[in-house]
Each structure stands twice: as structure tokens, then as C-alpha cells.
Design a protein around this motif. Structure first.
Motif, mmCIF file in Angstrom:
data_model
loop_
_atom_site.group_PDB
_atom_site.id
_atom_site.type_symbol
_atom_site.label_atom_id
_atom_site.label_comp_id
_atom_site.label_asym_id
_atom_site.label_seq_id
_atom_site.Cartn_x
_atom_site.Cartn_y
_atom_site.Cartn_z
ATOM 1 N N LEU A 1 4.238 23.695 -52.151
ATOM 2 C CA LEU A 1 4.946 24.972 -52.115
ATOM 3 C C LEU A 1 5.085 25.516 -50.699
ATOM 4 O O LEU A 1 5.797 26.495 -50.468
ATOM 5 C CB LEU A 1 4.242 26.003 -53.002
ATOM 6 N N ASN A 2 4.406 24.894 -49.746
ATOM 7 C CA ASN A 2 4.579 25.272 -48.342
ATOM 8 C C ASN A 2 5.881 24.720 -47.769
ATOM 9 O O ASN A 2 6.211 24.973 -46.607
ATOM 10 C CB ASN A 2 3.408 24.773 -47.499
ATOM 11 N N TYR A 3 6.606 23.963 -48.578
ATOM 12 C CA TYR A 3 7.885 23.381 -48.153
ATOM 13 C C TYR A 3 9.015 24.051 -48.921
ATOM 14 O O TYR A 3 8.922 24.251 -50.142
ATOM 15 C CB TYR A 3 7.901 21.873 -48.431
ATOM 16 N N GLU A 4 10.096 24.405 -48.202
ATOM 17 C CA GLU A 4 11.263 25.017 -48.836
ATOM 18 C C GLU A 4 12.460 24.076 -48.769
ATOM 19 O O GLU A 4 12.802 23.578 -47.695
ATOM 20 C CB GLU A 4 11.631 26.348 -48.174
ATOM 21 N N LEU A 5 13.068 23.840 -49.926
ATOM 22 C CA LEU A 5 14.319 23.091 -50.024
ATOM 23 C C LEU A 5 15.426 24.100 -50.291
ATOM 24 O O LEU A 5 15.402 24.806 -51.305
ATOM 25 C CB LEU A 5 14.243 22.071 -51.163
ATOM 26 N N GLY A 6 16.379 24.197 -49.375
ATOM 27 C CA GLY A 6 17.437 25.185 -49.491
ATOM 28 C C GLY A 6 18.754 24.592 -49.936
ATOM 29 O O GLY A 6 19.154 23.517 -49.466
ATOM 30 N N LEU A 7 19.442 25.261 -50.851
ATOM 31 C CA LEU A 7 20.771 24.852 -51.318
ATOM 32 C C LEU A 7 21.798 25.770 -50.669
ATOM 33 O O LEU A 7 21.856 26.967 -50.969
ATOM 34 C CB LEU A 7 20.855 24.958 -52.837
ATOM 35 N N PHE A 8 22.603 25.215 -49.753
ATOM 36 C CA PHE A 8 23.549 26.012 -48.973
ATOM 37 C C PHE A 8 24.934 26.088 -49.601
ATOM 38 O O PHE A 8 25.770 26.855 -49.139
ATOM 39 C CB PHE A 8 23.678 25.433 -47.563
ATOM 40 N N SER A 9 25.200 25.289 -50.603
ATOM 41 C CA SER A 9 26.547 25.287 -51.174
ATOM 42 C C SER A 9 26.499 24.947 -52.648
ATOM 43 O O SER A 9 25.469 24.523 -53.179
ATOM 44 C CB SER A 9 27.434 24.263 -50.447
ATOM 45 N N ASP A 10 27.623 25.131 -53.303
ATOM 46 C CA ASP A 10 27.768 24.658 -54.673
ATOM 47 C C ASP A 10 27.774 23.128 -54.669
ATOM 48 O O ASP A 10 28.025 22.489 -53.636
ATOM 49 C CB ASP A 10 29.078 25.165 -55.273
ATOM 50 N N PHE A 11 27.498 22.553 -55.803
ATOM 51 C CA PHE A 11 27.518 21.106 -55.973
ATOM 52 C C PHE A 11 28.796 20.754 -56.727
ATOM 53 O O PHE A 11 28.996 21.193 -57.857
ATOM 54 C CB PHE A 11 26.282 20.658 -56.749
ATOM 55 N N THR A 12 29.682 20.013 -56.098
ATOM 56 C CA THR A 12 30.956 19.670 -56.722
ATOM 57 C C THR A 12 30.972 18.199 -57.117
ATOM 58 O O THR A 12 30.475 17.335 -56.387
ATOM 59 C CB THR A 12 32.140 19.953 -55.774
ATOM 60 N N VAL A 13 31.551 17.932 -58.274
ATOM 61 C CA VAL A 13 31.665 16.563 -58.785
ATOM 62 C C VAL A 13 33.106 16.334 -59.229
ATOM 63 O O VAL A 13 33.711 17.191 -59.874
ATOM 64 C CB VAL A 13 30.723 16.324 -59.987
ATOM 65 N N ARG A 14 33.646 15.169 -58.863
ATOM 66 C CA ARG A 14 34.966 14.796 -59.363
ATOM 67 C C ARG A 14 34.983 13.288 -59.626
ATOM 68 O O ARG A 14 34.151 12.536 -59.096
ATOM 69 C CB ARG A 14 36.075 15.186 -58.386
ATOM 70 N N VAL A 15 35.926 12.866 -60.437
ATOM 71 C CA VAL A 15 36.055 11.457 -60.819
ATOM 72 C C VAL A 15 37.408 10.939 -60.347
ATOM 73 O O VAL A 15 38.448 11.538 -60.633
ATOM 74 C CB VAL A 15 35.919 11.280 -62.341
ATOM 75 N N ASP A 16 37.373 9.836 -59.592
ATOM 76 C CA ASP A 16 38.603 9.227 -59.078
ATOM 77 C C ASP A 16 38.853 7.917 -59.811
ATOM 78 O O ASP A 16 37.947 7.096 -59.967
ATOM 79 C CB ASP A 16 38.464 8.982 -57.575
ATOM 80 N N GLU A 17 40.096 7.700 -60.257
ATOM 81 C CA GLU A 17 40.427 6.492 -61.011
ATOM 82 C C GLU A 17 41.226 5.481 -60.198
ATOM 83 O O GLU A 17 41.548 4.401 -60.695
ATOM 84 C CB GLU A 17 41.226 6.859 -62.265
ATOM 85 N N GLU B 1 22.837 27.274 -60.415
ATOM 86 C CA GLU B 1 22.750 26.310 -61.509
ATOM 87 C C GLU B 1 21.987 25.064 -61.078
ATOM 88 O O GLU B 1 21.156 24.537 -61.814
ATOM 89 C CB GLU B 1 24.149 25.904 -61.965
ATOM 90 N N ILE B 2 22.310 24.577 -59.867
ATOM 91 C CA ILE B 2 21.642 23.368 -59.380
ATOM 92 C C ILE B 2 20.175 23.637 -59.113
ATOM 93 O O ILE B 2 19.311 22.802 -59.358
ATOM 94 C CB ILE B 2 22.341 22.846 -58.110
ATOM 95 N N ARG B 3 19.872 24.835 -58.611
ATOM 96 C CA ARG B 3 18.461 25.189 -58.400
ATOM 97 C C ARG B 3 17.708 25.103 -59.713
ATOM 98 O O ARG B 3 16.569 24.659 -59.774
ATOM 99 C CB ARG B 3 18.366 26.599 -57.834
ATOM 100 N N LYS B 4 18.363 25.547 -60.773
ATOM 101 C CA LYS B 4 17.737 25.506 -62.088
ATOM 102 C C LYS B 4 17.593 24.070 -62.589
ATOM 103 O O LYS B 4 16.566 23.690 -63.147
ATOM 104 C CB LYS B 4 18.566 26.323 -63.071
ATOM 105 N N ALA B 5 18.622 23.256 -62.347
ATOM 106 C CA ALA B 5 18.634 21.899 -62.886
ATOM 107 C C ALA B 5 17.833 20.919 -62.045
ATOM 108 O O ALA B 5 17.222 19.999 -62.578
ATOM 109 C CB ALA B 5 20.072 21.400 -62.993
ATOM 110 N N ILE B 6 17.793 21.124 -60.736
ATOM 111 C CA ILE B 6 17.200 20.117 -59.861
ATOM 112 C C ILE B 6 15.693 20.034 -60.020
ATOM 113 O O ILE B 6 15.063 19.039 -59.696
ATOM 114 C CB ILE B 6 17.569 20.397 -58.385
ATOM 115 N N PHE C 1 29.399 23.247 -59.658
ATOM 116 C CA PHE C 1 28.166 23.830 -60.175
ATOM 117 C C PHE C 1 27.603 24.737 -59.097
ATOM 118 O O PHE C 1 27.418 24.315 -57.960
ATOM 119 C CB PHE C 1 27.148 22.738 -60.524
ATOM 120 N N SER C 2 27.323 25.984 -59.439
ATOM 121 C CA SER C 2 26.821 26.925 -58.439
ATOM 122 C C SER C 2 25.453 26.492 -57.940
ATOM 123 O O SER C 2 24.725 25.753 -58.614
ATOM 124 C CB SER C 2 26.733 28.331 -59.032
#
Length: 405
Positions: free
Chosen positions: A352-368, A92-97, A88-89
Motif C-alpha cells: 500500500l506504500n505504492y500508488e498506481l495511477g490511472l490518468f485516462s479512460d481505457f479504450t478498446v476497439r476491434v479491427d477486422e 470503472e477500470i480502478r474498480k475492475a483492475i 471505460f472510465s
């Protein structure tokens, strides 16, 4: 454009350092010339930032049709089923979070859903600035510490004379650095019996909620590193090591507490605007239990938001103070002064005086494989985030002083 913006910020930070050196050396003409260059850079930064904001605005407003969203979910779900990694770019995460949990598409059905794990999420992450810093190794946000002052005099006393120089402004630089965040969770493999879209939505929702919970904790407390990488509101420092937050001493949850915080926020000559109180549920309860001299009438009226009781307002006569519950803060009502260190409790200021920065995409995977014997799936998520206050004295931290001094 973001790389250019970051380069311009770094260039300006270097020029500010040069200007400071010139001023200390008494080279006022060179200093003024350098400040003019900085002014030109500021104009360019403003233009680039406006373009980035417009690009982000258009992205945030873009709405997928239900069919497009379903197709994307099916495609990603199938990829997860095959052991692939879904990315997830940062946009996208900025929008969803910053969306409430209830806005996520949750699976429906009878008897096939995995119940639980849908508790309301802390609201502080919905109230800070979330910025896309993907592609950057670090983000530096210059801010003003002190401004210029004006000098005055009678016309007769100043005529034909050099005017007294104003006190020069001072600046600070808030650093936002990438900090690794991971999600590791185990769920029953029967979750795979859901339809592909629901399977994807459930895993995505669980991973996102875990990220939101941890980010909310970091926003107020920062990380636990000896040398901080992720700065919270309670320990925010600039590049020079000076505090960006302010502190005010408090003794207990009493009738004077809200007044103390309200008037401590902002400059000595003005009240700070758009502020809210961040506190624990225990402290909110303690405020609500305060009574007047007749021991019947409440001193403060608490009005939770009907849609989200984690936020609301506290009415103190004619003053209305918005609040946000933050369970990761320390309760003032349950604290006792220590001889070893002061105790930081609730926070008052503009989120709003605080900034949360997203430096990378958010990756998700499932291990069985890891919990195969227990028939469990392992959800693995990874992202890099950072944060810091970007306004001088952007919040006030209520502090219980050390005992005995």
C-alpha cells in the motif's frame, strides 16, 4: 474536485520549496509563517481528499442490476461489432483492475467459446493503491523523510532561557507521471459468433488481463526508459532524484534471509508493519527446501492461500510473513554475484506504500482489416497509467552485491 486537489498539491509543493529556501537563508520567522500557511493548505487538502474518497467509495459500492449490466454489455458489444470504440472510465477500470480474474463475467456455452487465456493473474496489482488521476498531467505526492525531534532539559537549566530549536522535518515529493500502455491481440473471428454479451465480455476480459499483467510487471520493475517515467518499487525515486526504496545486502536463500529482510524494514527503532514478501516461484521453492541439521525437518512452513496460491504465508517459528508471487522479479536462488553490478531480487514491505495511477479512460476497439486474410480480429486497447512509491523507505529490496567489492 480532482483538479482542485491536484492544484492544491502543486501549490503545497511550491510552498515547501519556498520554506526550505527561507530556512537555508536563516529567515526563521518567515519560515514559520510559511509553515503555518502550509498547515492551512494541508487542512484544505485533507477536506478535498475526504470528499473525493467518499465519491469514489459510493461509486465502488454502486452495483448494477443483472439487467442493467446485460443491457450495457449488449450495447457495447454492438458498438464493437460496428467498428466503434468502447470507452471505460478510469473509475470503472480502478474498480475492475483490482478484481480477481474469476470475478469477470466470462462467456458460457458449448463449442462456441474461445478456450485459453484465462490463467491466474499476478496478485501484486490487487495489493497496491489504485488511484484515479484522470484529467491530470502529473501527480505529486509529498511525503515525510525525517520528523521533528524534541529537546529536553532540567527545569533549572531551561528556566528563563530560549529553548534549543528542534531539528526541522524534511520532506520529499514522489512524482507519478502518465505512461502509455497499449493492448494489441489477435483472436479468431469466430469469437464474433458468440452472443453479443459474451463477445463483449471475452474481449474486455482479454484486454483487462493483458493490462493487469503489464501493470504488475511495471509495479515491481518500473519502465525500461533511460530517464524513468513509470517508477517501480525497485527503482522508485523522488523529485530530487533520491531513492524512495531501501536496500539490504543478501548472499543467498538461507536460514538468515527472512530475518534479514524482516528487521531491515522500518526505522532503526521500530519494525515496519503490514509488510509482505514479493518473490518468484523459484525463490519460494528454495525457501521451502531449506532443512535443519537433521536434514529432514523444514525450517520454514509455506501455506498457500486455498483460493489463490499466488499468495500465502511463510511461517518462521513465531513470525508469520505473508508472500506474493511476482514472476517479473529476479530469483535470488538462481543468481550469481557479478563484478559489473549488484542484482536486485525479492522485495519486502507494505504494497500500500505504492500508488498506481490511472490518468485516462481505457479504450478498446476491434479491427477486422489488418489480419483479414487470416480471418483474425485485432483487439486494440489504450490507457495511460503511472506509478511510484509514496512512503519513504516504503519497501526493502534484497540486493546481491557485486563480487569483489
Amino acid at each position: 474536485m480532482r483538479r482542485k486537489y491536484n492544484d492544491l498539491l502543486a501549490k503545497r509543493a511550491g510552498m515547501l520549496t519556498e520554506a526550505e529556501s527561507l530556512l537555508k537563508e536563516g529567515k526563521r520567522e518567515d519560515y514559520k509563517a510559511k509553515m503555518m500557511e502550509i498547515g492551512n493548505i494541508n487542512t484544505e487538502i485533507t477536506e478535498v481528499k475526504a470528499l473525493i474518497d467518499e465519491q469514489d467509495r459510493q461509486f465502488m459500492q454502486k452495483q448494477e442490476t443483472p439487467g442493467e449490466a446485460r443491457d450495457k454489455a449488449l450495447e457495447r458489444a454492438e458498438f464493437l461489432r460496428k467498428g466503434g470504440e468502447v470507452k471505460f472510465s478510469a473509475a470503472e477500470i480502478r474498480k475492475a483492475i483490482t478484481l480477481a480474474t474469476t470475478s469477470l463475467a466470462e462467456p458460457t456455452g458449448v463449442g462456441r467459446d474461445i478456450r485459453g487465456g484465462d490463467a491466474p493473474i499476478i496478485a501484486i496489482i490487487d495489493q497496491v493503491q489504485v488511484v484515479n488521476l484522470s484529467g491530470m498531467g502529473e501527480y505529486q505526492e509529498p511525503y515525510v523523510i525525517t520528523e521533528l525531534d524534541a529537546k529536553v532539559g532540567t527545569v533549572a537549566s531551561t528556566a528563563g532561557k530560549a529553548r534549543t530549536a528542534s531539528t526541522d522535518p524534511t520532506f520529499g515529493v514522489a512524482q507519478i507521471k502518465p505512461y502509455d500502455m497499449s493492448v494489441t491481440s489477435f483472436v479468431d473471428r469466430n469469437i464474433g459468433n458468440l452472443t453479443p454479451a459474451d463477445y463483449y465480455a471475452k474481449i474486455y476480459g482479454m484486454a483487462l488481463r493483458a493490462m493487469r499483467r503489464k501493470a504488475s510487471e511495471l509495479i515491481v520493475n518500473g519502465d525500461g526508459e533511460t530517464s524513468h517515467v513509470f517508477y517501480g518499487m525497485k527503482n522508485a525515486k523522488n523529485k530530487a532524484g533520491a531513492n524512495i526504496f531501501a536496500s539490504v545486502d543478501v548472499g543467498a536463500v538461507d536460514v538468515n534471509l527472512l530475518d534479514t529482510l524482516y528487521f531491515a524494514y522500518g526505522e532503526d527503532t521500530e519494525l515496519g508493519g503490514s509488510a509482505r514478501l514479493l518473490l518468484t516461484k523459484a525463490d519460494l521453492k528454495a525457501i521451502g527446501q531449506l532443512r535443519g541439521t537433521n536434514e529432514k525437518r523444514r525450517l520454514f512452513t509455506i501455506e498457500p492461500d486455498m483460493a489463490n496460491p499466488n499468495i500465502g504465508v511463510i511461517r518462521d517459528g513465531g513470525v508469520v510473513i505473508p508472500y506474493t508471487l511476482c514472476p517479473d522479479l529476479t530469483s535470488l536462488s538462481g543468481s550469481t554475484a557479478s563484478a559489473s553490478a549488484a542484482i536486485q531480487t525479492m522485495i519486502y514491505g507494505n504494497p500500500l506504500n505504492y500508488e498506481l495511477g490511472l490518468f485516462s479512460d481505457f479504450t478498446v476497439r476491434v479491427d477486422e482489416s489488418y489480419k483479414a486474410q487470416e480471418r483474425l480480429l485485432t483487439i486494440l486497447g489504450d490507457v495511460m497509467i503511472g506509478g511510484n512509491l509514496v512512503v519513504d523507505k516504503g519497501v526493502v529490496v534484497a540486493t546481491l552485491p557485486k563480487s569483489g567489492g
